[in-house]
Scaffold this motif. Structure first.
Motif, mmCIF file in Angstrom:
data_model
loop_
_atom_site.group_PDB
_atom_site.id
_atom_site.type_symbol
_atom_site.label_atom_id
_atom_site.label_comp_id
_atom_site.label_asym_id
_atom_site.label_seq_id
_atom_site.Cartn_x
_atom_site.Cartn_y
_atom_site.Cartn_z
ATOM 1 N N TYR A 113 -0.719 1.040 -10.976
ATOM 2 C CA TYR A 113 -1.397 0.637 -9.633
ATOM 3 C C TYR A 113 -0.646 -0.464 -8.933
ATOM 4 N N PRO A 114 -0.506 -1.682 -9.562
ATOM 5 C CA PRO A 114 -0.008 -2.765 -8.794
ATOM 6 C C PRO A 114 1.335 -2.345 -8.111
ATOM 7 N N ARG A 115 2.132 -1.422 -8.771
ATOM 8 C CA ARG A 115 3.443 -0.909 -8.246
ATOM 9 C C ARG A 115 3.329 -0.175 -6.947
ATOM 10 N N LEU A 116 2.196 0.638 -7.100
ATOM 11 C CA LEU A 116 1.530 1.411 -5.770
ATOM 12 C C LEU A 116 1.409 0.605 -4.593
ATOM 13 N N HIS A 117 0.500 -0.436 -5.170
ATOM 14 C CA HIS A 117 -0.100 -1.210 -3.990
ATOM 15 C C HIS A 117 1.169 -2.182 -3.436
ATOM 16 N N ASP A 118 2.270 -2.555 -4.065
ATOM 17 C CA ASP A 118 3.369 -3.296 -3.706
ATOM 18 C C ASP A 118 3.985 -2.355 -2.688
ATOM 19 N N LEU A 119 4.338 -1.191 -3.189
ATOM 20 C CA LEU A 119 4.939 -0.158 -2.460
ATOM 21 C C LEU A 119 4.332 0.177 -0.896
ATOM 22 N N GLU A 120 2.950 0.068 -1.126
ATOM 23 C CA GLU A 120 2.067 0.155 0.056
ATOM 24 C C GLU A 120 2.128 -0.944 0.995
ATOM 25 N N ALA A 121 2.032 -2.199 0.403
ATOM 26 C CA ALA A 121 2.288 -3.418 1.151
ATOM 27 C C ALA A 121 3.298 -3.601 1.856
ATOM 28 N N ASP A 122 4.519 -3.117 1.355
ATOM 29 C CA ASP A 122 5.881 -3.175 2.020
ATOM 30 C C ASP A 122 6.292 -2.099 3.036
ATOM 31 N N GLY A 123 5.353 -1.244 3.181
ATOM 32 C CA GLY A 123 5.317 -0.212 4.149
ATOM 33 C C GLY A 123 6.143 1.054 3.790
ATOM 34 N N THR A 124 6.362 1.049 2.344
ATOM 35 C CA THR A 124 7.278 2.214 1.968
ATOM 36 C C THR A 124 6.291 3.516 1.822
ATOM 37 N N LEU A 125 4.990 3.540 1.285
ATOM 38 C CA LEU A 125 4.029 4.293 0.976
ATOM 39 C C LEU A 125 3.027 4.020 1.738
ATOM 40 N N GLN A 126 2.145 5.040 2.249
ATOM 41 C CA GLN A 126 0.865 4.974 2.886
ATOM 42 C C GLN A 126 -0.102 5.279 1.950
ATOM 43 N N MET A 127 -1.350 4.774 2.300
ATOM 44 C CA MET A 127 -2.556 5.125 1.178
ATOM 45 C C MET A 127 -3.720 5.585 1.898
ATOM 46 N N HIS A 128 -4.177 6.745 1.596
ATOM 47 C CA HIS A 128 -5.477 7.399 2.272
ATOM 48 C C HIS A 128 -6.468 7.338 1.435
ATOM 49 N N GLU A 129 -7.489 6.830 1.806
ATOM 50 C CA GLU A 129 -8.766 6.740 0.969
ATOM 51 C C GLU A 129 -9.613 8.041 1.040
ATOM 52 N N LEU A 130 -9.800 8.507 -0.096
ATOM 53 C CA LEU A 130 -10.465 9.607 -0.002
ATOM 54 C C LEU A 130 -11.959 9.276 -0.540
ATOM 55 N N VAL A 131 -12.792 10.178 -0.705
ATOM 56 C CA VAL A 131 -13.959 9.779 -1.318
ATOM 57 C C VAL A 131 -14.254 9.208 -2.714
ATOM 58 N N GLN A 132 -13.479 9.526 -3.529
ATOM 59 C CA GLN A 132 -13.466 8.913 -4.901
ATOM 60 C C GLN A 132 -12.041 8.451 -5.348
ATOM 61 N N THR A 133 -11.039 8.481 -4.584
ATOM 62 C CA THR A 133 -9.829 8.405 -4.836
ATOM 63 C C THR A 133 -8.953 7.950 -3.791
ATOM 64 N N LYS A 134 -7.780 7.360 -4.183
ATOM 65 C CA LYS A 134 -6.552 7.226 -3.146
ATOM 66 C C LYS A 134 -5.523 8.099 -3.172
ATOM 67 N N GLN A 135 -5.289 8.408 -2.186
ATOM 68 C CA GLN A 135 -4.027 9.429 -2.139
ATOM 69 C C GLN A 135 -2.933 8.761 -1.417
ATOM 70 N N TYR A 136 -1.546 8.769 -2.222
ATOM 71 C CA TYR A 136 -0.453 8.267 -1.670
ATOM 72 C C TYR A 136 0.701 9.139 -1.093
ATOM 73 N N GLY A 137 1.096 8.841 0.064
ATOM 74 C CA GLY A 137 2.364 9.618 0.584
ATOM 75 C C GLY A 137 3.477 8.499 0.808
ATOM 76 N N ILE A 138 4.455 9.173 1.243
ATOM 77 C CA ILE A 138 5.720 8.447 1.773
ATOM 78 C C ILE A 138 5.577 8.102 3.270
ATOM 79 N N ALA A 139 5.667 6.589 3.504
ATOM 80 C CA ALA A 139 5.383 6.140 5.054
ATOM 81 C C ALA A 139 6.801 5.976 5.652
ATOM 82 N N ASP A 140 7.969 5.431 4.861
ATOM 83 C CA ASP A 140 9.016 5.189 5.344
ATOM 84 C C ASP A 140 10.193 5.935 4.384
ATOM 85 N N SER A 141 10.420 6.984 4.952
ATOM 86 C CA SER A 141 11.522 7.917 4.166
ATOM 87 C C SER A 141 12.804 7.268 4.083
#
Length: 165
Positions: free
Chosen positions: A109-137
């Motif tokens: 999770y810290p790696r996912l958060h780092d990738l989100e913080a640097d703009g490479t990933l985008q995170m979508h909060e769903l009801v009980q989870t967070k879904q990740y996708g590529i933000a900067d291909s």
């Protein structure tokens, strides 16, 4: 990717003019000029032959430390090929399935958060989870390509050393 884009690890005099000819002989003797260098397909095939079935079938156990060292790039690659993004638990399951790596949420999770913080990933909060996708291909591709090049260079060096043993 051309061989010229790869970083090369050398232990002696670099031989040849083209990327395929620039192989450092670890045995201490130079190759005779009369021999043609092996083709890229032959090199790739010789490197993959011992492990390809295990890799394709997800039966290749990789040391957890090696997976952790390249975790960001592996996560980016897994997210890129997932249909519609994925969540942290699914990624941890995929890491175990693909590499036999059992990594804790405190590692992933810290790696996912780092990738989100640097703009490479985008995170979508769903009801009980967070879904990740590529933000900067472009950034994701660059990061994965650089890691792949480094691992390939190291793998080629280690494979060549087998001939010297």
């Amino acid at each position: 990717m051309s061989g010229d884009n790869l970083r090369r690890v050398t232990t002696g005099k670099m031989q040849g003019k083209t990327a395929d000819e620039r192989v450092t002989n670890l045995g201490g003797t130079e190759r005779p000029e009369s021999h043609d260098p092996p083709s890229r397909d032959a090199i790739t095939e010789s490197l993959l032959e011992p492990v390809i079935d295990d890799v394709v079938n997800g039966e290749m156990a990789v040391d957890d430390g090696l997976v952790t060292q390249s975790l960001e790039e592996i996560l980016l690659a897994m997210i890129a090929v997932a249909d519609g993004g994925t969540h942290g638990t699914g990624l941890m399951e995929a890491l175990e399935e693909q590499f036999g790596a059992e990594l804790s949420p405190g590692t992933v999770y810290p790696r996912l958060h780092d990738l989100e913080a640097d703009g490479t990933l985008q995170m979508h909060e769903l009801v009980q989870t967070k879904q990740y996708g590529i933000a900067d291909s472009a950034a994701a591709k660059e990061q994965i390509a650089e890691s792949a090049s480094q691992h390939l260079a190291l793998g080629l060096f280690l494979q060549a050393s087998l001939d010297a043993l």
